[in-house]
Design an enzyme around this catalytic site. Structure first.
Site, PDB file in Angstrom:
ATOM      1  N   GLY A  53       0.808  -1.196   0.000  1.00  0.00           N
ATOM      2  CA  GLY A  53       0.000   0.000   0.000  1.00  0.00           C
ATOM      3  C   GLY A  53       0.848   1.255   0.000  1.00  0.00           C
ATOM      4  O   GLY A  53       1.940   1.287   0.560  1.00  0.00           O
ATOM      5  N   SER A  54       0.357   2.303  -0.639  1.00  0.00           N
ATOM      6  CA  SER A  54       1.043   3.588  -0.607  1.00  0.00           C
ATOM      7  C   SER A  54       0.847   4.226   0.767  1.00  0.00           C
ATOM      8  O   SER A  54       0.070   3.762   1.596  1.00  0.00           O
ATOM      9  CB  SER A  54       0.507   4.495  -1.706  1.00  0.00           C
ATOM     10  OG  SER A  54       0.776   3.937  -2.977  1.00  0.00           O
ATOM     11  N   GLY A  55       1.578   5.311   0.997  1.00  0.00           N
ATOM     12  CA  GLY A  55       1.539   5.966   2.294  1.00  0.00           C
ATOM     13  C   GLY A  55       2.754   5.685   3.133  1.00  0.00           C
ATOM     14  O   GLY A  55       2.915   6.265   4.214  1.00  0.00           O
ATOM     15  N   HIS A  56       3.637   4.775   2.644  1.00  0.00           N
ATOM     16  CA  HIS A  56       4.851   4.424   3.375  1.00  0.00           C
ATOM     17  C   HIS A  56       6.104   4.978   2.700  1.00  0.00           C
ATOM     18  O   HIS A  56       7.216   4.549   2.994  1.00  0.00           O
ATOM     19  CB  HIS A  56       4.982   2.906   3.491  1.00  0.00           C
ATOM     20  CG  HIS A  56       3.798   2.234   4.095  1.00  0.00           C
ATOM     21  ND1 HIS A  56       3.332   2.548   5.358  1.00  0.00           N
ATOM     22  CD2 HIS A  56       2.958   1.277   3.611  1.00  0.00           C
ATOM     23  CE1 HIS A  56       2.270   1.805   5.628  1.00  0.00           C
ATOM     24  NE2 HIS A  56       2.019   1.033   4.578  1.00  0.00           N
ATOM     25  N   LYS A 104       5.840  -8.024   2.564  1.00  0.00           N
ATOM     26  CA  LYS A 104       5.613  -7.789   3.983  1.00  0.00           C
ATOM     27  C   LYS A 104       4.438  -8.651   4.436  1.00  0.00           C
ATOM     28  O   LYS A 104       3.472  -8.849   3.710  1.00  0.00           O
ATOM     29  CB  LYS A 104       5.321  -6.310   4.251  1.00  0.00           C
ATOM     30  CG  LYS A 104       6.440  -5.378   3.806  1.00  0.00           C
ATOM     31  CD  LYS A 104       6.214  -3.941   4.255  1.00  0.00           C
ATOM     32  CE  LYS A 104       4.907  -3.342   3.823  1.00  0.00           C
ATOM     33  NZ  LYS A 104       4.738  -3.319   2.329  1.00  0.00           N
ATOM     34  N   ASP A 109      -1.357  -8.439   1.084  1.00  0.00           N
ATOM     35  CA  ASP A 109      -0.131  -8.536   0.293  1.00  0.00           C
ATOM     36  C   ASP A 109       0.230  -9.990   0.031  1.00  0.00           C
ATOM     37  O   ASP A 109       0.555 -10.377  -1.104  1.00  0.00           O
ATOM     38  CB  ASP A 109       1.031  -7.850   1.027  1.00  0.00           C
ATOM     39  CG  ASP A 109       0.890  -6.336   1.071  1.00  0.00           C
ATOM     40  OD1 ASP A 109      -0.111  -5.817   0.547  1.00  0.00           O
ATOM     41  OD2 ASP A 109       1.775  -5.683   1.634  1.00  0.00           O
ATOM     42  N   HIS A 215       0.506   1.036   9.812  1.00  0.00           N
ATOM     43  CA  HIS A 215      -0.794   1.539   9.358  1.00  0.00           C
ATOM     44  C   HIS A 215      -1.569   2.142  10.521  1.00  0.00           C
ATOM     45  O   HIS A 215      -2.746   2.461  10.380  1.00  0.00           O
ATOM     46  CB  HIS A 215      -1.624   0.418   8.733  1.00  0.00           C
ATOM     47  CG  HIS A 215      -0.922  -0.344   7.669  1.00  0.00           C
ATOM     48  ND1 HIS A 215      -0.259  -1.519   7.920  1.00  0.00           N
ATOM     49  CD2 HIS A 215      -0.748  -0.074   6.356  1.00  0.00           C
ATOM     50  CE1 HIS A 215       0.276  -1.966   6.796  1.00  0.00           C
ATOM     51  NE2 HIS A 215       0.001  -1.104   5.833  1.00  0.00           N
TER      52      HIS A 215
END
Length: 329
Positions: A53-56, A104, A109, A215
């Site tokens: 996921g994006s945001g990392h 991860k 995922d 998250h």
């Protein structure tokens, strides 16, 4: 919610366009923005593909390039990329020697990468990362979470791939590095997902979340805010116990910001962590400090310790040239 955005639905697409333009000498954005790949690949080399996921950011796209990943698949914020993204990435960077998927340990995922691996035409192996010591099971996982230690694995395995190691050798190396790497985080303030428009959880001004996930998942417990020294000591106590580290061990010390923590504070934490390890006879021989595996605008940090033998140290020191990590190249 105050963010530098135009429209919630366009955040990821516009960010990826800007990323690809800013680093056009290193990366290329795939068709329909399904993946980011190396501009200059190497035929005959095992391909390393990761994502999440994006945001990392800069994880994972920021680690695409010489000495690390061949491709990364960005999902929506805190959402796994889809199997078709992963399959397209594998096909785009196939060098003829197989593909290692670096994943991860989050249920979405793991499931989606497994589906993509089943559809891939060539040899594929998967490496599941679970370096977080905070909790055994979490909101989106069965077993421990994969967090900041992902960077260490991608760097070490990426260097070995550049040296021509085989698919099975790289998977085994990644498993060893993952087994010798442990992380734990703390949140001082939550993050805000653009689509939600409000913080993912709430903390009082005098509270912190020990063992938080990347998250914003709950950690070990919510407690009163403590000094930086006390926070670092608690995280390192859990990490070192889990690794069963003995005096004279040599390690990489990685202090990672979650997105809203100033470098001044991260270096303060690195100094305390170094001194704590020294007192135990454990020598930090390599350091990395900065915001590399973030959680949007969360305030807080994680500490990662990775045991370094001579081989792992050489691979860590090997040249790397990516948008986010560069040395020796």
């Amino acid at each position: 919610m105050k963010k530098l955005i135009n429209a919630v639905d366009d955040v990821l697409a516009q960010s990826l366009d800007g990323f690809a333009a800013a680093h056009a000498d290193i990366v290329v954005l795939g068709e329909e923005r399904k993946f980011v790949r190396r501009r200059h690949g190497r035929p005959g080399k095992v391909s390393l593909v990761s994502g999440g996921g994006s945001g990392h950011e800069p994880l994972h796209a920021g680690f695409v390039g010489l000495g690390m990943l061949d491709a990364a698949c960005p999902g929506q914020v805190f959402t796994s990329p889809t199997p078709d993204q992963m399959l397209a990435a594998m096909e785009a960077v196939d060098g003829g020697a197989g593909t290692l998927l670096i994943v991860k340990n989050y249920e979405g995922d793991v499931m989606n990468f497994a589906m993509a691996a089943e559809m891939a035409p060539g040899p594929v192996e998967s490496l599941i990362l679970n370096d977080d010591v905070a909790v055994e099971n979490s909101t989106w996982t069965a077993g421990r979470r994969g967090v900041a230690g992902t960077l260490v694995v991608e760097k070490v395995v990426g260097a070995a791939a550049e040296h021509g190691q085989s698919l099975s050798e790289l998977r085994k190396l990644g498993e060893r590095v993952n087994a010798h790497t442990r992380s734990m985080g703390v949140a001082l303030a939550p993050c805000t997902v653009p689509a939600a428009g409000k913080p993912t959880f709430s903390l009082a001004e005098d509270e912190m979340e020990m063992g938080v996930g990347i998250h914003g998942e709950p950690g070990r417990r919510r407690v009163k805010l403590a000094s930086a020294d006390a926070i670092a000591d608690e995280m390192l106590t859990a990490i070192v116990a889990d690794l069963s580290l003995k005096a004279a061990s040599e390690v990489l010390l990685f202090v990672n910001g979650f997105g809203a923590t100033p470098l001044m504070e991260l270096y303060l934490m690195a100094d305390r962590a170094r001194r704590w390890l020294d007192a135990k006879g454990i020598k930090a021989v390599r350091f990395l400090t900065g915001s590399y595996v973030t959680s949007l605008d969360m305030a807080g940090c994680s500490i990662t310790v990775s045991v370094l033998d001579d081989h792992a140290r050489r691979l860590w020191d090997a040249p790397v040239h990516t948008p986010a990590l560069r040395w020796g190249a």
